[in-house]
Design an enzyme around this catalytic site. Sequence first.
Site, PDB file in Angstrom:
ATOM      1  N   LYS A 261       0.836  -1.198   0.000  1.00 43.08           N
ATOM      2  CA  LYS A 261       0.000   0.000   0.000  1.00 43.08           C
ATOM      3  C   LYS A 261       0.876   1.257   0.000  1.00 43.08           C
ATOM      4  CE  LYS A 261      -0.404   0.285   5.029  1.00 43.08           C
ATOM      5  NZ  LYS A 261      -1.314   0.443   6.173  1.00 43.08           N
TER       6      LYS A 261
ATOM      7  N   TYR B  20      13.836  30.707   5.789  1.00 42.57           N
ATOM      8  CA  TYR B  20      12.635  31.415   6.236  1.00 42.57           C
ATOM      9  C   TYR B  20      12.622  31.566   7.760  1.00 42.57           C
ATOM     10  CZ  TYR B  20      10.326  30.937   1.667  1.00 42.57           C
ATOM     11  OH  TYR B  20       9.985  31.035   0.347  1.00 42.57           O
TER      12      TYR B  20
END
Length: 365
Positions: free
Chosen positions: A33, A259
């Site tokens: 998955k 940032y």
Amino acid sequence: MQNRVWAEVSLEAIAHNFRLLSARYRDVAAVVKANAYGHGLVPVARACVSAGAVRLCVATLEEGLSLRKAGLSQPVYPLSALLPEEATDCVRADLTPFISSPEFFAAFATAAKIAPIPARCYLVFDTGMGREGMNSQELKSLRESCPPQVEIIGIATHLSSADEEDLLPTKAQGAAFAEATADWFGEVSVTNSPGMLRPIRYAPPLSGAGGAFHRAGAILYGIEPYPGALEECPALPAMVVKARLTLVKSLPEGATVGYGRTHTLTRDSVIATVPAGYGDGWLRRLGNRGFVSVQGQRCPIVGRVSMDQCQIDVTDVASVSVGDTVTLIGEGITAAEVAHWAETTAHEPTTLLNSRVPRHYPSSV
């Protein structure tokens, strides 16, 4: 054209891991998955089948259909709850869903009326996960009223805490499951990767069971589901993530990086740019906490990880140039270690890598 960031996946390692698990734990399903935990759904499924897998587990209908489109005919088990409107495609593709609600069971039974043979499914019993699954009364009702077009071949549950040090909740789940399935004569499926490695002692023993299969997820990819797991089962890590430096620059003491100016240099430094950010699935939480490997030497990630890049301090590396290869996962940096820095689960660093990060398979099994 060379990639700026990429993942190298060893299908040989995954095949080796599947054979190792199968030799130790017998009936093992390959859990592929979430794009095989980021390693590549179809290539990994094929590698596992070549290594002897006869069961494949997915999460969604789309994943199951992708395996069928790729020509894989093995039993495929969607583990997560599906929507009722997905029942028809599930039946048509001969998928064997893990059913968690009477509503989906009703839709599945209706869709199965068109099937040439009874459509097969598992029922899921909620033993304490509080997620998928039904209670014992709902299980009993569906088993007693099961129409002829549906074959309930097994009952399953999912362990909530098998990767924790305290195993009492896991043993309690095992005992609850054993009690609920005492008169069951079909298949059962209980264990995930940590449940396999830390066997549950059912009390009382499963009675008349038609076989039990394990669902191997993280350990199939050489990812530790809990600290020390690889010492118990030496599975091989299957993924290395690399990038090429796009910028190298000198900055003075006192300069800030990234940032929010969250990192201030305490010395004159050489700062390099790695073109991998959270837009690639490289976790933002690694800013000012994680490391990468440059020429075999660990270099810290400085400043915040941004969408398309992050910065590393390479001051102590002898010679660094634009175009040099750096390793994000591999060369002694494990997915579990990256997860530790980011305070997340060990499967997340590989699973989050998205389509902007091409997967390369250096050789095939």
